[in-house]
Scaffold this motif. Structure first.
Motif, PDB file in Angstrom:
ATOM      1  N   ASP A  98       0.859  -1.185   0.000  1.00  0.00           N
ATOM      2  CA  ASP A  98       0.000   0.000   0.000  1.00  0.00           C
ATOM      3  C   ASP A  98       0.890   1.229   0.000  1.00  0.00           C
ATOM      4  O   ASP A  98       1.423   1.635   1.040  1.00  0.00           O
ATOM      5  N   THR A  99       1.091   1.830  -1.178  1.00  0.00           N
ATOM      6  CA  THR A  99       1.931   3.014  -1.286  1.00  0.00           C
ATOM      7  C   THR A  99       1.122   4.238  -0.875  1.00  0.00           C
ATOM      8  O   THR A  99       0.002   4.431  -1.345  1.00  0.00           O
ATOM      9  N   GLY A 100       1.683   5.046   0.002  1.00  0.00           N
ATOM     10  CA  GLY A 100       0.945   6.199   0.512  1.00  0.00           C
ATOM     11  C   GLY A 100      -0.220   5.801   1.371  1.00  0.00           C
ATOM     12  O   GLY A 100      -1.221   6.528   1.447  1.00  0.00           O
ATOM     13  N   GLY A 101      -0.095   4.648   2.047  1.00  0.00           N
ATOM     14  CA  GLY A 101      -1.217   4.079   2.794  1.00  0.00           C
ATOM     15  C   GLY A 101      -1.558   4.763   4.089  1.00  0.00           C
ATOM     16  O   GLY A 101      -2.562   4.416   4.731  1.00  0.00           O
ATOM     17  N   GLY A 102      -0.755   5.726   4.508  1.00  0.00           N
ATOM     18  CA  GLY A 102      -1.083   6.523   5.680  1.00  0.00           C
ATOM     19  C   GLY A 102      -1.327   5.713   6.933  1.00  0.00           C
ATOM     20  O   GLY A 102      -0.559   4.816   7.282  1.00  0.00           O
ATOM     21  N   SER A 103      -2.436   6.003   7.597  1.00  0.00           N
ATOM     22  CA  SER A 103      -2.735   5.387   8.891  1.00  0.00           C
ATOM     23  C   SER A 103      -3.456   4.053   8.767  1.00  0.00           C
ATOM     24  O   SER A 103      -3.859   3.484   9.773  1.00  0.00           O
ATOM     25  N   ARG A 148      -1.021 -10.123   4.199  1.00  0.00           N
ATOM     26  CA  ARG A 148       0.162  -9.451   4.728  1.00  0.00           C
ATOM     27  C   ARG A 148       0.323  -8.127   3.989  1.00  0.00           C
ATOM     28  O   ARG A 148       0.421  -8.111   2.763  1.00  0.00           O
ATOM     29  N   VAL A 149       0.353  -7.019   4.726  1.00  0.00           N
ATOM     30  CA  VAL A 149       0.328  -5.696   4.108  1.00  0.00           C
ATOM     31  C   VAL A 149       1.543  -4.887   4.525  1.00  0.00           C
ATOM     32  O   VAL A 149       1.840  -4.762   5.725  1.00  0.00           O
ATOM     33  N   THR A 150       2.246  -4.340   3.546  1.00  0.00           N
ATOM     34  CA  THR A 150       3.324  -3.385   3.784  1.00  0.00           C
ATOM     35  C   THR A 150       2.854  -2.010   3.352  1.00  0.00           C
ATOM     36  O   THR A 150       2.408  -1.822   2.215  1.00  0.00           O
ATOM     37  N   VAL A 151       2.927  -1.057   4.265  1.00  0.00           N
ATOM     38  CA  VAL A 151       2.521   0.324   3.983  1.00  0.00           C
ATOM     39  C   VAL A 151       3.766   1.186   3.846  1.00  0.00           C
ATOM     40  O   VAL A 151       4.617   1.210   4.744  1.00  0.00           O
ATOM     41  N   VAL A 152       3.884   1.885   2.731  1.00  0.00           N
ATOM     42  CA  VAL A 152       4.974   2.832   2.514  1.00  0.00           C
ATOM     43  C   VAL A 152       4.373   4.233   2.524  1.00  0.00           C
ATOM     44  O   VAL A 152       3.464   4.535   1.741  1.00  0.00           O
ATOM     45  N   ASP A 153       4.859   5.065   3.418  1.00  0.00           N
ATOM     46  CA  ASP A 153       4.320   6.423   3.540  1.00  0.00           C
ATOM     47  C   ASP A 153       5.432   7.353   4.020  1.00  0.00           C
ATOM     48  O   ASP A 153       6.254   6.954   4.856  1.00  0.00           O
TER      49      ASP A 153
END
Length: 275
Positions: A59-64, A77-82
């Motif tokens: 999730d690019t730009g996934g914030g909060s 399984r989720v990777t958030v890049v922000d």
């Protein structure tokens, strides 16, 4: 498209919470229901195609974690890049409260420097929501998002729509600003416009195809939700459900893409199975 408020059966995930039922039955659901519906269907297809119950999602730009946490609650399984440390701190807290901290990872970065923090070709699904409006080079941003996908994967792209902004300014009586947005290369209505860039459906699909993906679907998001008075939705019996159904029906029609507040494009790579 099925009713965005209907919780579907999930025989392959009997304990999982459906994305379609995740947005609360409130006005906020109007802003996300169409995207959740499309994303749920895409996830279901990838689970079926891969035979894996847990997908790797970026999730690019996934914030909060508005999308990341519900996805993790489904078992993925989720990777958030922000780029925001504050947003990532809120993500960590939110994931812990939802008891999915073991399935959510937050890293600081952005789509242009994506491979400084995540691997190439390691994800089944990539979300790029509310990112292209703010980056210097949208085409590079989409190419990086696509490069993060496995050989067969799905890109969920959500961005601000030009037509929705023009319509909103005109309905507010700001006719000069509406005309300015129409002619501006970035779709901005003036120096006070808080949105750096807006897109047409043709521009977004062009970016997706230019990055080597097949466009699987295009939907208008918030076609009516931002125009209908909140008091009507909140007080009129059945109005929320009826408006959600109207949004779902209009979302797939190309005629309404030109007036949607946001546009959602689903890009697919490799051979994908029809729903």
């Amino acid at each position: 498209m099925s009713d965005p408020m209907r919780p579907p059966a999930s025989p392959h995930r009997p304990q999982a919470e459906s994305l379609r039922s995740d947005p609360s039955r409130s006005r906020a659901a109007l802003r996300t229901a169409v995207v959740w519906e499309v994303l749920q269907d895409a996830l279901d297809r990838r689970v079926k195609a891969t035979g894996r119950q847990a997908l790797d999602v970026l999730d690019t730009g996934g914030g909060s974690g508005n999308f990341a946490v519900p996805l993790a609650r489904l078992g993925h399984r989720v990777t958030v890049v922000d780029p925001s440390p504050n947003a990532l701190f809120a993500l960590e807290r939110r994931a812990a409260e939802a008891d999915v901290a073991d399935r959510v990872r937050g890293v600081q970065g952005d789509v242009h420097g994506l491979f400084d923090v995540v691997e190439r070709g390691g994800h089944d699904v990539v979300l790029c929501h509310g990112v292209l409006e703010y980056v210097d080079d949208p085409a590079e941003g989409v190419r990086n998002a696509v490069a993060a996908l496995r050989a067969e994967g799905v890109l969920s792209l959500l961005a601000a729509g030009l037509g929705g902004a023009v319509l909103a300014r005109a309905l507010a009586g700001h006719f000069t600003e509406a005309r300015q947005a129409l002619g501006d290369p970035d779709g901005r209505w003036g120096t006070g416009d808080p949105m750096p860039r807006r897109f047409t459906a043709e521009q977004l699909t062009g970016l997706v195809e230019g990055a080597g993906l097949r466009v699987g679907a295009v939907h208008g998001v918030r076609v009516f939700a931002d125009l209908v008075p909140g008091a009507l939705v909140d007080t009129e019996p059945g109005a929320l459900e009826a408006l959600l159904k109207l949004e779902a029906a209009a979302a797939e029609l190309a005629a309404f893409h030109s007036v949607a507040t946001q546009l959602h494009v689903l890009g697919e790579t490799g051979e994908t199975e029809e729903a």
